[in-house]
Design an enzyme around this catalytic site. Structure first.
Site, PDB file in Angstrom:
ATOM      1  N   LYS A 169      17.489  15.507  10.502  1.00  0.00           N
ATOM      2  CA  LYS A 169      16.590  14.845  11.634  1.00  0.00           C
ATOM      3  C   LYS A 169      16.492  13.408  11.120  1.00  0.00           C
ATOM      4  O   LYS A 169      16.312  12.515  11.948  1.00  0.00           O
ATOM      5  CB  LYS A 169      15.512  15.755  11.540  1.00  0.00           C
ATOM      6  N   GLU A 187      20.746  29.960  23.074  1.00  0.00           N
ATOM      7  CA  GLU A 187      21.991  29.030  22.517  1.00  0.00           C
ATOM      8  C   GLU A 187      23.352  29.585  22.628  1.00  0.00           C
ATOM      9  O   GLU A 187      24.455  28.972  23.025  1.00  0.00           O
ATOM     10  CB  GLU A 187      21.535  28.607  21.302  1.00  0.00           C
ATOM     11  N   GLN A 236      13.038  26.191   9.435  1.00  0.00           N
ATOM     12  CA  GLN A 236      13.966  26.401  10.297  1.00  0.00           C
ATOM     13  C   GLN A 236      15.390  25.713   9.396  1.00  0.00           C
ATOM     14  O   GLN A 236      16.026  25.050   9.967  1.00  0.00           O
ATOM     15  CB  GLN A 236      13.918  25.591  11.607  1.00  0.00           C
ATOM     16  N   MET A 262      34.250  50.985  28.262  1.00  0.00           N
ATOM     17  CA  MET A 262      35.521  51.006  27.334  1.00  0.00           C
ATOM     18  C   MET A 262      35.186  52.032  25.899  1.00  0.00           C
ATOM     19  O   MET A 262      36.185  52.688  25.460  1.00  0.00           O
ATOM     20  CB  MET A 262      35.764  49.541  26.685  1.00  0.00           C
TER      21      MET A 262
END
Ligand SMILES: Cc1ncc(C[n+]2csc(CCOP(=O)(O)OP(=O)(O)O)c2C)c(N)n1
Lengths: 569, 164
Positions: free
Chosen positions: A165, A53, A116, A481
């Protein structure tokens, strides 16, 4: 029943269509299954399935950066949303217009530690321009409209719309508002006329002027106006990392990048100017270093920004102008054209003579032998081979700075990098977003072996869609770096900056179905690049350049120091 | 400097946490915060008491303005204004002497006794924060059982009006 009723999921899809969205990036899961089912049934826009994601949000973000349109991503609840957070924060720090749709557990389950479930609105609150939890399907279409409106106006930014949902199942009549106005949100567009007049006068009085431009010039589509202003007055212009491309880098009036790894001439000019015109920039710590040191020289400062809170935040400003930068610059250009006054030629000549002296330091020079390859050389050759026409995304680290220093961007929206948050892993998914927005364009991702491994799984997405991205890996074997700071400031104690057991990147690339190359000698750099953009033009090519592990980025202003306290080579 | 900032916000869920989150994320100091809906139920009015240099207060005002839900904002300490806070104090009052003493103090500070038990008095006081502080100082600390304060709310004097 007059209107046929649609489900919330249908409404989401219709809203995106009515908003003119062509691509969305996402990843499915339980909470968004209804929406995915509707996505499946339509082909007005394309959904691109990423492999993580975070990558969906970076891709949508870069889509927005390279086009100026709002990017769109969709993820599921819980881990889908938390994986998206780095992407959202990245877009927030760079003020990128983005709408992120997140699934949520059903309204009745919210707060019950459901499977979830996370408090997405709470988690994202500090890193969004605004967010919404839609609890009623009646509010869905209007909320999505608000999200697009808020994301793309004023100082842009990401907006999250969290959709439970059950809301995607509920029915209601669909109406997508064409326009929207919010009593609590009215970004200033026009600058104050009196202030603009004062600014023009101050600019014309300048003996040692500098135009300091930032990402706001790109975001505000003001490159044309800014370039015209700089060229009309023949004043020097310097840019932040985020503004690159907003003024043509090949113009001799351009001094290069400012800040921690900016050019000597840009930083010295900024420190010693008498009048500073700041446009769409925010005087941040990576640009002016220590604000006390900066203020130790007397400057008169004009600051144009669409966000009033950016003005006088770190540096006191004499002429603040809140407004859309393109609009304000247009007004300034009109006043300049109409007025009789012109810049002080003599003073300007002396100032340019001083600047040329600084420029003659040639602060970006380096010596290239045959082996190891100098990373700067790779970027210079890339610039030549692509004739400066590529879209270049970068990850974060030394390679990012070399890309910014050695690839000369003449156009806005070509240089795509995570400046504010400095997110390693941004480069490859960003290149995907750019390539979807510009299918015919050359898209290059300049990366390091640390950064690329943070989202390397996206090579699979690239294969699925045959994206002909060129990945330029400047492989120095170190988190370069970090190593550089350890060399300078920690007496060469290289704590955990050496990356052992790197994969064979050529084989790895091939395993994903792309073309991999290994380049170890300077003489082979250009031929490899020519192959990548010639013979393999239509393929994703991943070139692993083994570059000098000890090379540092110069010049450098150590953190907390002032603009004129640069370390040169 | 101490500033009282009045803020009209959309009465949306989460509006309060946006303000509180802004203060903690940017490290601004917050002395008190009160909030309740106004006569127009779509709007909430907040009163924030904060301290900071002029630059910090300027940033606070700008950042509050920038919140998408904030409709109007005013630093009411910029002009003449009225400030009030409500305090409830429960004190020991198990002897006659104590009860008398409490009544006397209450009179001086224009407090009211609103609950009585055989061992305690509960008093209600309104006023500026410093008046309430003064009342507490006048009491023997050992006598105080419990205090609760609302934090300040404020309003501009006369024609200074904060309204949509
Ligand atoms: C997600 C994330 N973690 C850590 C950092 C801190 N960091 C900044 S640059 C850097 C090293 C990057 O190494 P590499 O990608 O190999 O690039 P190089 O500097 O060698 O060019 C690190 C670890 C970061 N910017 N982002």
């Amino acid at each position: 029943m007059a209107d046929t009723e649609l489900t919330g999921a249908e409404i989401v899809v219709r809203c995106l269509q009515d908003e003119g969205v062509k691509h969305i990036f996402g990843y499915p899961g339980g909470a968004v299954l209804n929406i995915y089912d509707e996505i499946y049934k339509q082909d007005a826009f394309q959904h691109i399935l990423v492999r993580h994601e975070q990558a969906a949000v970076h891709a949508a973000d870069a889509y927005a950066r390279s086009t100026g349109q709002v990017g769109v991503a969709i993820v599921t609840s819980g881990p889908g949303a938390t994986n998206a957070v780095t992407g959202i924060a990245t877009a927030y720090m760079d003020s990128i217009p983005l709408v992120v749709l997140t699934g949520q557990v059903p309204t009745a389950a919210i707060g019950l530690d459901a499977f979830q479930e996370v408090d997405t609105v709470g988690i994202t609150r500090p890193c969004v321009k605004h967010n919404f939890l839609v609890k009623d399907v009646q509010q869905l279409a209007e909320t999505i409209k608000k999200a697009f409106y808020i994301a793309s106006t004023g100082r842009p930014g990401p907006v999250v719309v969290d959709i439970p949902k059950d809301v995607t199942q509920h029915l209601c009549a669909y109406h997508y508002p064409r326009r929207i106005s919010l009593r609590s949100y009215n970004p200033t567009y026009k600058g104050h006329t009196g202030q603009i007049r004062k600014a023009v006068q101050m600019l014309l009085e300048a003996k040692r002027p500098v135009i300091y431009m930032g990402g706001g010039v790109i975001l505000g589509n003001a490159s044309r106006q800014l370039t015209q202003l700089g060229q009309t007055l023949a004043y020097p212009t310097a840019s932040t990392l985020m503004g690159l491309g907003g003024y043509p880098a090949s113009d001799p009036l351009f001094l290069g990048m400012l800040g921690m790894h900016g050019t000597y001439e840009a930083n010295m000019a900024m420190q010693h100017c008498d009048v500073l015109l700041a446009v769409g920039a925010r005087f941040d710590d990576r640009v002016i270093g220590n604000p006390k040191h900066f203020a130790s020289e007397h400057h008169r400062i004009i600051h144009i920004d669409v966000d009033p809170s950016s003005i006088s935040k770190r540096v006191k400003v004499d002429v603040p102008i809140v407004g859309d930068v393109a609009h304000v610059l247009d007004e300034m250009l009109k006043l300049l054209a109409a007025g009789k006054a012109s810049p002080d030629e003599q003073a300007l000549q002396a100032w340019w003579a001083q600047i040329e002296l600084w420029r003659s330091q040639d602060c970006l020079k380096y010596e290239a032998g045959d082996k190891p390859i100098k990373p700067q050389y790779v970027v210079e050759k890339l610039y030549e081979v692509t004739q400066g026409q590529a879209f270049v995304t970068a990850d974060v680290g030394q390679h990012q700075m070399w890309a910014a220093q050695y690839y000369k961007f003449d156009q806005p929206r070509r240089w795509i990098n995570s400046g504010g948050l400095g997110t390693m892993g941004f480069g490859l998914p960003a290149a995907m977003g750019v390539q979807f927005a510009h299918p015919q364009a050359m898209v290059v991702c300049i990366t390091g072996e640390g950064s690329i491994q943070m989202n390397i799984q996206e090579l699979s997405t690239c294969k699925e869609h045959n994206l002909p991205i060129k990945v330029i890996l400047l492989n120095n074997g170190y988190l370069g770096m970090v190593r550089q700071w350890q060399e300078f400031f920690y007496e060469e104690r290289y704590a955990e900056s050496y990356v052992g057991s790197l994969p064979d990147f050529v084989k790895l690339t091939e395993a994903y179905g792309h073309v991999g190359m290994l380049v170890e000698r300077t003489a082979d750099v250009e031929p490899a690049l020519r192959d990548a953009f010639g013979k393999y033009k239509d393929r994703l090519v991943f070139i692993n350049f083994l570059v000098d592990p000890r090379e540092n980025v110069y010049p450098m202003i150590p953190a907390g120091k002032g603009l004129s306290e640069m370390i040169l080579v | 400097m101490r500033h009282i900032i009045s803020l009209l916000m959309e009465n949306e869920s989460g509006a309060l946490s946006r303000v509180a989150g802004l203060f903690s994320a940017r490290g601004y100091n917050i002395e008190s915060l009160t909030v309740a809906p106004t006569e127009d139920p779509t709007l909430s009015r907040m009163t924030l008491v904060t301290r900071g240099s002029d630059e910090v207060i300027e940033q606070i005002t700008k950042q509050l303005n920038k919140l998408v839900d904030s409709v109007k904002i005013q630093d009411i300490t910029d002009g003449s204004h009225i400030e009030r806070e409500l305090m409830l104090v429960k004190v020991r009052a198990h002897t006659n002497d104590l009860r008398e003493e409490m009544m006397r103090l209450g009179d001086i500070f224009r407090g009211r006794i609103i609950d009585v038990s055989d061992k305690t008095y509960t008093m209600e006081l309104t006023g500026t924060g410093s008046k309430l502080d003064a009342f507490l100082e006048a009491l023997d600390a050992g006598l105080i059982l419990e205090t609760v304060r609302t934090g300040a709310c404020g309003i501009g004097r006369g024609e200074r009006i904060l309204k949509v």
